[in-house]
Scaffold this active site. Sequence first.
Site, PDB file in Angstrom:
ATOM      1  N   SER A  61      -9.238 -13.825 -19.401  1.00  0.00           N
ATOM      2  CA  SER A  61      -8.405 -12.854 -18.939  1.00  0.00           C
ATOM      3  C   SER A  61      -8.532 -12.288 -17.730  1.00  0.00           C
ATOM      4  CB  SER A  61      -9.170 -11.825 -20.186  1.00  0.00           C
ATOM      5  OG  SER A  61      -9.001 -12.027 -21.642  1.00  0.00           O
ATOM      6  N   THR A 113      -7.299  -8.657 -21.321  1.00  0.00           N
ATOM      7  CA  THR A 113      -6.321  -7.781 -20.406  1.00  0.00           C
ATOM      8  C   THR A 113      -5.556  -6.897 -21.312  1.00  0.00           C
ATOM      9  OG1 THR A 113      -6.191  -9.799 -18.983  1.00  0.00           O
ATOM     10  CG2 THR A 113      -4.532  -7.994 -18.758  1.00  0.00           C
ATOM     11  N   ALA A 114      -5.246  -7.339 -22.752  1.00  0.00           N
ATOM     12  CA  ALA A 114      -4.883  -6.494 -23.873  1.00  0.00           C
ATOM     13  C   ALA A 114      -5.418  -5.012 -23.856  1.00  0.00           C
ATOM     14  CB  ALA A 114      -4.785  -7.292 -25.064  1.00  0.00           C
ATOM     15  N   HIS A 151      -1.027 -13.528 -28.361  1.00  0.00           N
ATOM     16  CA  HIS A 151      -0.729 -14.821 -28.690  1.00  0.00           C
ATOM     17  C   HIS A 151       0.389 -14.882 -29.420  1.00  0.00           C
ATOM     18  CE1 HIS A 151      -4.119 -16.142 -26.578  1.00  0.00           C
ATOM     19  NE2 HIS A 151      -5.021 -15.788 -27.641  1.00  0.00           N
TER      20      HIS A 151
END
Length: 280
Positions: A61, A113-114, A151
């Site tokens: 990430s 990163t989310a 995803h």
Amino acid sequence: MPHTEKIRIGHNSGSDDAFMFYALAEGHIPTNNLEIEFVVEDIESLNHRALNAELEVTAISVHAYPYVADNYILTPCGGSVGDRFGPLVVSKEPMSQEALAGKTVAIPGKMTTAYLTLRLFQPECQPEFVPFDKIAEYVNDGRTDAGLIIHEGLLTYAHAGLCKVVDLGEWWYEESGLPLPVGAYAVRRDIGEERIHKFASLLKHSIRYALEHREQGLAYSMTYARDMEMELADKFVGMFVNDYTLDFGVKGRAGAKELLRRGYESGIISDSVEPEFVQI
């Protein structure tokens, strides 16, 4: 017989990453005397492996980069960049963005990163860390108020009966005017400059080959498509394997730099680190 060097590549367990490595995995391009071993895991597991510098090459990430930058350098190709789209916050019943404050949200990992982007968007939500492929189930069962989807879930959440609260990639673009780089490939610095450049060039060649042989690449990637038909998998791969994947470019690099800067200034990231890319 030429000497071969073994290199382990940690790749994310999604159809987009599988598509990128189709040419290498199926032997369609020469490997420049590199013997490739693929290690396929979810992104948060790969983030944690990178903390220990376990693999020579790995997906990570972008959020994880400051914690592994001493040991890894990013490749300019192989990135997952959302241009006005990105991770989604979803709920079982319609919910306003403002209502997220104080709510429990199922998160796919602290180093994703989310998660960083969600914290920037709404620092007052309460995270509960859940495997990414269980998040929709948690929300539907009422175990959390909302979920942070990544995803293929970006395309399938509605089929699971969930409602979009906010697209964090859209929000990020409105805030910064930049795309949202969620993932990247990183090469361990200690393998040496020659091997670093050799792999980065190989990765770019593999991505280009898949884009030029899209139908075959998609057929290979379906093994990792998680309950998606070919048409939907094609759409998903198209979202995250694109021009930015061949090269982050000026905007992609600026997006990564700005994301990490804001993460540091908000106190989410402990060290101020600028993303460093291999020059190829």
